[in-house]
Design a protein around this motif. Structure first.
Motif, short mmCIF file in Angstrom:
data_model
loop_
_atom_site.label_atom_id
_atom_site.label_comp_id
_atom_site.label_asym_id
_atom_site.label_seq_id
_atom_site.Cartn_x
_atom_site.Cartn_y
_atom_site.Cartn_z
N LEU A 98 0.95 -1.14 0.05
CA LEU A 98 -0.02 0.05 -0.03
C LEU A 98 0.88 1.29 -0.11
O LEU A 98 1.57 1.72 0.99
N ARG A 99 0.97 1.92 -1.20
CA ARG A 99 1.77 2.93 -1.24
C ARG A 99 1.24 3.94 -2.09
O ARG A 99 1.26 5.19 -2.05
N THR A 100 0.37 3.55 -3.26
CA THR A 100 0.00 4.44 -4.38
C THR A 100 -1.61 4.14 -4.64
O THR A 100 -2.40 3.50 -4.04
N ILE A 101 -2.26 5.17 -5.29
CA ILE A 101 -3.57 5.09 -5.36
C ILE A 101 -3.93 4.03 -6.21
O ILE A 101 -4.96 3.16 -5.68
N ASP A 102 -3.12 3.40 -7.17
CA ASP A 102 -3.53 2.34 -7.81
C ASP A 102 -3.27 0.99 -6.80
O ASP A 102 -4.20 -0.09 -7.06
N ASP A 103 -2.42 0.82 -5.91
CA ASP A 103 -2.36 0.05 -5.08
C ASP A 103 -3.72 -0.25 -4.31
O ASP A 103 -4.31 -1.20 -3.95
N VAL A 104 -4.28 0.87 -3.44
CA VAL A 104 -5.81 0.98 -2.99
C VAL A 104 -6.73 0.73 -3.84
O VAL A 104 -7.72 -0.18 -3.48
N LYS A 105 -6.65 0.88 -5.01
CA LYS A 105 -7.79 0.52 -6.14
C LYS A 105 -7.80 -0.97 -6.35
O LYS A 105 -8.83 -1.68 -6.61
N ARG A 106 -6.59 -1.57 -6.18
CA ARG A 106 -6.56 -3.17 -6.40
C ARG A 106 -7.06 -3.74 -5.21
O ARG A 106 -7.97 -4.79 -5.04
N LEU A 107 -7.01 -3.05 -4.05
CA LEU A 107 -7.17 -3.60 -2.54
C LEU A 107 -8.85 -3.61 -2.37
O LEU A 107 -9.44 -4.50 -1.82
N ARG A 108 -9.30 -2.29 -2.92
CA ARG A 108 -10.77 -2.01 -2.25
C ARG A 108 -11.60 -3.04 -2.58
O ARG A 108 -12.53 -3.27 -1.49
N PRO A 109 -11.64 -3.76 -3.85
CA PRO A 109 -12.77 -4.81 -3.79
C PRO A 109 -12.79 -5.98 -2.91
O PRO A 109 -13.87 -6.17 -2.86
N GLN A 110 -11.69 -6.13 -2.53
CA GLN A 110 -11.50 -7.05 -1.46
C GLN A 110 -11.73 -6.65 0.00
O GLN A 110 -11.85 -7.54 0.76
N PHE A 111 -11.88 -5.52 0.08
CA PHE A 111 -11.79 -4.86 1.60
C PHE A 111 -13.38 -4.76 2.00
O PHE A 111 -14.06 -3.78 2.05
N ARG A 112 -13.93 -6.02 2.17
CA ARG A 112 -15.34 -6.03 2.43
C ARG A 112 -15.42 -6.90 3.82
O ARG A 112 -15.07 -7.56 4.52
N ALA A 113 -16.66 -6.38 4.18
CA ALA A 113 -17.03 -6.94 5.77
C ALA A 113 -17.16 -8.33 5.93
O ALA A 113 -17.64 -9.22 4.56
N GLY A 114 -16.57 -9.05 6.84
CA GLY A 114 -16.39 -10.61 7.24
C GLY A 114 -15.22 -11.02 6.44
O GLY A 114 -14.79 -12.23 6.63
N ALA A 115 -14.43 -10.22 5.40
CA ALA A 115 -13.27 -11.04 4.83
C ALA A 115 -12.11 -10.89 6.12
O ALA A 115 -12.15 -10.29 6.99
N ARG A 116 -11.33 -12.01 5.78
CA ARG A 116 -10.25 -12.16 6.73
C ARG A 116 -9.00 -11.70 6.29
O ARG A 116 -8.46 -12.05 5.27
N ILE A 117 -8.44 -10.56 7.07
CA ILE A 117 -7.00 -10.01 6.58
C ILE A 117 -6.08 -9.91 7.40
O ILE A 117 -6.09 -9.93 8.44
N ALA A 118 -4.93 -10.41 6.93
CA ALA A 118 -3.59 -10.58 7.64
C ALA A 118 -2.65 -9.34 7.22
O ALA A 118 -2.61 -9.07 5.90
N ILE A 119 -2.40 -8.42 8.09
CA ILE A 119 -1.61 -7.35 8.13
C ILE A 119 -0.14 -7.80 8.47
O ILE A 119 -0.05 -7.71 9.68
N VAL A 120 0.62 -7.80 7.59
CA VAL A 120 2.04 -7.89 8.14
C VAL A 120 2.72 -6.67 8.34
O VAL A 120 3.03 -5.65 7.34
N GLY A 121 3.03 -6.27 9.73
CA GLY A 121 3.81 -5.11 10.10
C GLY A 121 3.03 -4.30 10.96
O GLY A 121 1.63 -4.03 10.72
#
Length: 423
Positions: free
Chosen positions: A133-156
């Motif tokens: 996650l550094r750029t607008i395009d990074d977030v645009k790729r991430l957003r569709p998967q950023f949904r309620a109930g999804a399991r996310i692992a954050i490294v860092g």
């Protein structure tokens, strides 16, 4: 003949440089070169509010509207990379095949994400649910998967990781944070403040695990998605975290390769003086890519912060305009997590005493870092008024009595130098 000024980079520092140059050097030709398609934009919201606002437009992030650059007659070359700098001939070779001449050059090349080093990391990076996650395009790729109930692992467990965790919890995701160090925010704050934020995140529902090493990844059939992150705890126990998506936030690396290839000195960044000058009198540098002297540091320091990028850009612009405007601002940073605003000023490394003021339980407190009796840094949580005073106190390297600092009835104004001090 009017000078030709070229700015390589299109982040906060570059955007500020372009506008300040136009104000200080009305007749010069200004060219701004950016590898992304976007004009200079804000990066901090990417890991905060903008991440969870699916309908937010890219234009809302722009530092200034396109009309501002048009009115300032700034030529913007988007999706373009500077390939080489010829300091003798003062020209730049671009990925487009064009060659630009410069009379003055500003390097605002910024930084890129630090890539994960772990078994199967390369395969994971090629999957559809693994994200930096550094750029607008990074977030645009991430957003569709950023949904309620999804399991996310954050490294860092630094700023970015914890901000993404906060946004994910608010958005209804199931969050696990994996941190290699013994505590979160280990590079920037005291153990007491780290413990506070660990408690906050766990209370919000984050499964926060520190002292964890990544041991590899499991992939879904076909290998195009990460199914689990395999980990090893500090006690040697192995475990796996099943995921729907992975976000990695483990810091950044300064973009110094172009400057280094041009023969400019590098020391964890492009080396500049207090006037943002490199070893070449025709070249300045500003922002995350620079290593520079600072009043609160012994020797050179590289800072990753918007305030530093903006202030140093103004200094660089002044230098290119033949003016003397030393960059001596005390560094400060901020992070928004849940309903907490963390504001930090100074550099706490090497402190010998920590003084807490206010209530951690009440989620409003200050942490003052002292060295030899002087206040060298401060962290403020939900204390904007105290933060403004703390900036002046740290800038003045003021002596302070520990019991007075801890006493809420003690007026911090009595410690703060006059507001005219540059902070």
């Amino acid at each position: 003949m009017n000078d030709s000024i070229v700015i390589i980079g299109a982040g906060h520092a570059a955007g500020e440089l372009a506008v300040a140059l136009r104000q200080g050097k009305p007749g010069c030709r200004i060219t701004l070169i950016g590898e992304e398609v976007w004009l200079p934009y804000q990066r901090p919201p990417l890991s905060k509010t903008w991440l969870s606002q699916a309908d937010a437009a890219e234009e809302s992030l722009l530092l200034r509207p396109p009309a501002t650059y048009a009115a300032a007659d700034v030529r913007f070359l988007s999706s373009t990379r500077a390939m080489a700098i010829d300091r003798v001939r003062r020209r730049i070779d671009l990925s487009s095949g064009e060659t630009l001449h410069y009379d003055g050059l500003a390097l605002a090349t910024g930084a890129r994400v630090r890539r994960l080093v772990a078994p199967q990391a390369e395969q994971a990076e090629g999957s559809g649910n693994f994200h930096y996650l550094r750029t607008i395009d990074d977030v645009k790729r991430l957003r569709p998967q950023f949904r309620a109930g999804a399991r996310i692992a954050i490294v860092g467990g630094g700023y970015v990781g914890l901000e993404v965790a906060s946004a994910a919890i608010k958005h209804g995701l199931k969050v696990t944070v994996l941190e290699a160090h013994a505590r979160v925010l280990a590079r920037v704050t005291a153990p007491e403040v780290s413990a506070f934020y660990e408690d906050v995140h766990r209370a919000a529902g984050v499964d926060l695990r520190c002292n964890v090493a990544l041991a590899g990844f499991d992939f879904a059939p076909g290998g195009d998605r990460v199914a689990a992150v395999r980990c090893r705890a500090h006690d040697g126990r192995d475990f796996a975290v099943e995921v729907d998506l992975v976000v990695v936030g483990i810091g950044v690396v300064p973009n110094t390769e172009l400057a280094q290839a041009a023969g400019l000195p590098i020391d964890n960044g492009i080396v500049v003086d207090e006037f943002a000058r490199t070893a070449d009198s025709a070249i300045v540098a500003a922002g995350d890519c620079t290593s520079h002297p600072n009043p609160v540091a012994d020797g050179l320091i590289r800072l990753e912060s918007v305030p530093n990028a903006v202030e140093q850009a103004r200094t660089a612009a002044a230098t290119l305009c033949g003016q003397q405007r030393p960059h001596r601002a005390v560094p400060w940073f901020w992070s928004d997590q849940y309903d907490l605003k963390l504001q930090m000023v100074g550099l706490s490394r090497g402190y010998d005493r920590l003084v807490l003021r206010g209530s951690m339980a009440g989620r409003s407190f200050a942490a003052f870092y002292l060295k030899d009796g002087r206040v060298v840094a401060a962290d403020m949580v939900n204390r904007p008024k105290d933060f403004m005073l703390a900036k002046r106190i740290v800038a003045g390297r003021m002596h302070a009595d520990e019991s007075a600092l801890a006493d809420e009835s003690f007026d911090l104004k009595s410690l703060a130098p006059a507001p005219a001090a540059q902070v």
